[in-house]
Design a protein around this motif. Structure first.
Motif, PDB file in Angstrom:
ATOM      1  N   VAL A 219      -5.364 -30.953   0.427  1.00 59.42           N
ATOM      2  CA  VAL A 219      -5.712 -29.687   1.065  1.00 59.42           C
ATOM      3  C   VAL A 219      -6.094 -29.973   2.508  1.00 59.42           C
ATOM      4  N   ARG A 220      -5.722 -29.061   3.402  1.00 60.49           N
ATOM      5  CA  ARG A 220      -6.083 -29.210   4.812  1.00 60.49           C
ATOM      6  C   ARG A 220      -7.121 -28.151   5.160  1.00 60.49           C
ATOM      7  N   ALA A 223      -6.309 -25.288   7.869  1.00 60.40           N
ATOM      8  CA  ALA A 223      -5.543 -24.099   7.463  1.00 60.40           C
ATOM      9  C   ALA A 223      -5.307 -24.151   5.961  1.00 60.40           C
ATOM     10  N   PRO A 224      -6.353 -23.992   5.169  1.00 59.29           N
ATOM     11  CA  PRO A 224      -6.192 -24.131   3.717  1.00 59.29           C
ATOM     12  C   PRO A 224      -5.426 -22.957   3.120  1.00 59.29           C
ATOM     13  N   ASP A 225      -4.506 -23.278   2.227  1.00 62.25           N
ATOM     14  CA  ASP A 225      -3.757 -22.257   1.496  1.00 62.25           C
ATOM     15  C   ASP A 225      -4.360 -22.199   0.093  1.00 62.25           C
ATOM     16  N   THR A 226      -5.380 -21.361  -0.063  1.00 66.80           N
ATOM     17  CA  THR A 226      -6.111 -21.305  -1.331  1.00 66.80           C
ATOM     18  C   THR A 226      -5.223 -20.859  -2.477  1.00 66.80           C
ATOM     19  N   ALA A 227      -4.360 -19.880  -2.213  1.00 66.97           N
ATOM     20  CA  ALA A 227      -3.482 -19.368  -3.266  1.00 66.97           C
ATOM     21  C   ALA A 227      -2.536 -20.455  -3.759  1.00 66.97           C
ATOM     22  N   GLN A 228      -1.955 -21.225  -2.815  1.00 64.63           N
ATOM     23  CA  GLN A 228      -1.040 -22.291  -3.218  1.00 64.63           C
ATOM     24  C   GLN A 228      -1.778 -23.369  -4.014  1.00 64.63           C
ATOM     25  N   ARG A 230      -4.486 -22.971  -5.755  1.00 66.60           N
ATOM     26  CA  ARG A 230      -4.817 -22.371  -7.058  1.00 66.60           C
ATOM     27  C   ARG A 230      -3.645 -22.475  -8.013  1.00 66.60           C
ATOM     28  N   ASP A 231      -2.448 -22.128  -7.525  1.00 65.92           N
ATOM     29  CA  ASP A 231      -1.261 -22.171  -8.382  1.00 65.92           C
ATOM     30  C   ASP A 231      -0.941 -23.596  -8.821  1.00 65.92           C
ATOM     31  N   ALA A 253     -12.687 -24.598   0.324  1.00 67.36           N
ATOM     32  CA  ALA A 253     -11.310 -24.249  -0.040  1.00 67.36           C
ATOM     33  C   ALA A 253     -10.990 -24.710  -1.459  1.00 67.36           C
ATOM     34  N   ALA A 257     -10.342 -22.250  -4.773  1.00 64.56           N
ATOM     35  CA  ALA A 257      -9.113 -22.354  -5.571  1.00 64.56           C
ATOM     36  C   ALA A 257      -9.443 -22.631  -7.033  1.00 64.56           C
TER      37      ALA A 257
END
Length: 413
Positions: A219-220, A223-228, A230-231, A253, A257
């Protein structure tokens, strides 16, 4: 003037002269410096760090016969003729450049005997190198990255446990519980100093503890992509997530998730980011390995007394970062006293000979003794979990106030 009167006058002058030359010299205060963020996004915990250091100085300077801490009984530094300890504080503003300027000012203008640092890994690495150039001892009260003690800088000391020691406590609890059928999911914050080394180290520690790793994710924090995330957590087979994050944003983040994943996994947080996470609002079943626990401190007589002093003076509970800075400052004060000198080289030597026992600590450690690499070999870790609106200590078992709660059913024996 007759001879008798002359003799009396000469005797009077002699007495006055003797009185002027027999005054007791007052020992000069011994100054130590503290580097912490007093402005910027980290100012909140930076203030706590300074308050912790100030409380340590007060314990040294004032008489606290009820505290079994070094230099608490009596006033001042006996090894320096009773000199008082003074504190010089400089703001790092959370950046390496400001920290470098502050270190130079403390060493060359304030002539401090040593420095206590509460900062990020980046600041700690730069400060360690500068401490060598300035020839002033530096005690790192906050960072935990293993590689910092591998730099070979003999003016650098770390009072708290390393990431390896913290992870060992986490994997020991996981091994005690039993492995998930598909292995744990390992999540690391990418793009941070030591990230690659942390992944390698965590894999090795998991293998030694017989805790299998099923999936590895990153995870970064920028710019965290929480939805990604989580999936991807939902797709992994393990019901336990072990995450390493150096920033609070990275820890948040991962926590968000995990809290949104169904079925919800157990989250085990490692790294400074999770230690800065005051409460997991996401609802994740968060466990974290820490050097200090407020839960345990409330049950330890010495730690409880110090925490009460802290709250009386600053009108808020003692935090983990305050406890870190308090401990580092007490260790530095003990070395300054043992050196009996303001010479930084003598104080560095005294630090290498420092030996404080468990009963002289407010931390759940075996004491303070620095190895050749500057790491406190007696630093330890405990595991706490967010339960019922607070962190409760769950491991080691003999110190626990509650049992760990797991999001998934216990594996069958």
């Amino acid at each position: 003037m007759n001879r008798l009167r002359l003799a009396c006058c000469l005797a009077s002058v002699a007495l006055l002269t003797a009185g002027c030359t027999t005054t007791t010299d007052i020992p000069q205060p011994a100054a130590v410096g503290v580097l912490a963020p007093q402005s910027g996004p980290d100012a909140g915990w930076g203030v706590d760090a300074v308050n912790g250091a100030r409380l340590a100085v007060d314990v040294v300077n004032d008489d606290h016969p009820d505290l079994p801490l070094p230099l608490a009984a009596g006033t001042g530094l006996p090894g320096r003729g009773g000199a008082r300890l003074s504190l010089a504080v400089r703001d790092t503003a959370g950046g390496s450049e400001a920290a470098a300027a502050a270190m130079t000012a403390l060493a060359e203008q304030e002539h401090v005997a040593g420095l206590v640092l509460a900062g990020s890994t980046e600041i700690a690495e730069a400060a360690a190198s500068q401490a060598k150039r300035l020839r002033v001892p530096l005690l790192d009260a906050r960072s935990t990255d293993d590689y910092l003690t591998e730099l070979g800088i003999d003016w650098y000391f770390r009072t708290g446990p390393s990431d390896s020691r913290l992870a060992e406590a986490a994997f020991a609890l996981l091994a005690r519980r039993g492995a998930d059928a598909g292995g744990i999911t390992l999540v690391t914050e990418a793009g941070r100093p030591g990230s690659a080394a942390a992944v390698t180290n965590l894999r090795d520690l998991a293998r030694r503890a017989a805790v299998p790793i099923g999936t590895s994710l990153t995870v970064r924090a920028a710019a965290p992509d929480t939805a990604q995330l989580r999936d991807r957590l939902a797709e992994s087979a393990g019901h336990t997530v072990v995450a390493w994050a150096q920033t609070a944003a990275g820890a948040q983040a991962v926590s968000d998730a995990a809290g949104q994943t169904e079925p919800r996994p157990t989250l085990f947080g490692l790294g400074q980011g999770f230690r800065l996470l005051e409460r997991p609002d996401s609802g994740a079943a968060l466990l974290r390995a820490v050097p200090w626990s407020a839960d345990l401190a409330g049950r330890d007589p010495t730690a409880r007394l110090v925490a009460q002093l802290y709250e009386q003076r600053y009108a808020k509970p003692m935090s983990a970062v305050a406890a870190d800075a308090f401990t580092a400052t007490m260790a530095l004060a003990a070395a300054v006293d043992a050196a009996g000198s303001a010479d930084p080289a003598a104080i560095r030597t005294a630090l290498r000979r420092t030996s404080l026992s468990a009963v002289q600590m407010i931390m759940p450690w075996d004491g303070v003794r620095f190895g050749d690499d500057g790491q406190n070999q007696f630093a330890a870790a405990v595991v706490e979990q967010w339960q019922d609106r607070g962190y409760r200590l769950v491991y080691p078992i003999e110190l626990a106030s509650a049992s760990a709660r797991w999001s998934s059913p216990e594996p069958k024996p």
